[in-house]
Design a protein around this motif. Structure first.
Motif, short mmCIF file in Angstrom:
data_model
loop_
_atom_site.label_atom_id
_atom_site.label_comp_id
_atom_site.label_asym_id
_atom_site.label_seq_id
_atom_site.Cartn_x
_atom_site.Cartn_y
_atom_site.Cartn_z
N PRO A 193 0.79 -1.23 0.00
CA PRO A 193 0.00 0.00 0.00
C PRO A 193 0.83 1.29 0.00
O PRO A 193 0.40 2.32 0.48
N TRP A 194 2.04 1.22 -0.52
CA TRP A 194 2.87 2.41 -0.66
C TRP A 194 3.67 2.27 -1.94
O TRP A 194 3.83 1.19 -2.49
N SER B 103 -5.34 -0.62 6.66
CA SER B 103 -6.40 -0.31 7.60
C SER B 103 -6.44 1.19 7.90
O SER B 103 -7.51 1.82 7.91
N ALA B 104 -5.29 1.79 8.13
CA ALA B 104 -5.21 3.22 8.41
C ALA B 104 -5.66 4.04 7.19
O ALA B 104 -6.41 5.01 7.32
N GLN B 105 -5.22 3.63 6.00
CA GLN B 105 -5.60 4.35 4.78
C GLN B 105 -7.11 4.28 4.55
O GLN B 105 -7.73 5.29 4.18
N LEU C 274 -8.81 6.59 7.13
CA LEU C 274 -8.65 7.99 6.76
C LEU C 274 -9.53 8.35 5.56
O LEU C 274 -10.10 9.45 5.51
N ALA C 275 -9.65 7.44 4.62
CA ALA C 275 -10.52 7.69 3.45
C ALA C 275 -11.97 7.85 3.90
O ALA C 275 -12.68 8.74 3.41
N GLY C 276 -12.41 7.02 4.83
CA GLY C 276 -13.78 7.13 5.34
C GLY C 276 -14.01 8.46 6.04
O GLY C 276 -15.04 9.11 5.87
N GLU C 277 -13.03 8.88 6.85
CA GLU C 277 -13.14 10.17 7.53
C GLU C 277 -13.15 11.32 6.53
O GLU C 277 -13.89 12.30 6.70
N LEU C 278 -12.35 11.21 5.49
CA LEU C 278 -12.29 12.26 4.47
C LEU C 278 -13.61 12.37 3.71
O LEU C 278 -14.06 13.47 3.39
N VAL C 279 -14.24 11.24 3.44
CA VAL C 279 -15.55 11.26 2.77
C VAL C 279 -16.55 12.01 3.63
O VAL C 279 -17.32 12.85 3.13
N GLN C 280 -16.55 11.75 4.93
CA GLN C 280 -17.47 12.46 5.83
C GLN C 280 -17.16 13.96 5.85
O GLN C 280 -18.08 14.79 5.81
#
Length: 121
Positions: free
Chosen positions: A11-12, A39-41, A44-50
């Motif tokens: 994932p990098w 898992s962290a990515q 963070l993507a879910g938080e960014l969508v919100q």
């Protein structure tokens, strides 16, 4: 490909933006590190969508805020896409090797759907 020689897209990216791969059985330190990073990515993507939904719902944003949001969403989508490609490549092959079986199943589904009554409004 057996589990012992499976290649995983990590994932990098490498130093020049090239994809990084890990060969192994998926139980080592780097595999666990990659799992944690994925898992962290995803979190963070879910938080960014919100946050994006909140920003856009407010309808009061500056061009700079929209630009930053677009940059962050693009980065998150890139990460999520890489994770999806990596996980998809590690899925087991379908149980059936014969594509005719898949065609037969699709034909049965289409025939069943064509027999359903259409509601009249």
């Amino acid at each position: 490909m057996s589990l012992t020689n499976q290649v995983r897209l990590l994932p990098w990216a490498g130093p020049e933006g090239k994809p990084c791969y890990l060969a192994g059985d998926g139980t080592g330190y780097l595999s666990r590190l990659a799992d944690n990073m994925e898992s962290a990515q995803l979190g963070l993507a879910g938080e960014l969508v919100q946050e994006a939904q909140h920003t856009l719902d407010g309808r009061q944003w500056t061009p700079g805020e929209l630009h930053l949001l677009a940059v962050q969403l693009t980065e998150a989508l890139t990460n999520v896409h890489r994770i999806a490609v990596s996980r998809g490549a590690r899925l087991p092959a379908p149980a059936y090797d014969d594509l005719d079986t898949l065609d037969d199943l699709e034909t049965e589904d289409e025939e069943r759907d064509s027999r359903r009554p259409v509601p009249l409004d």
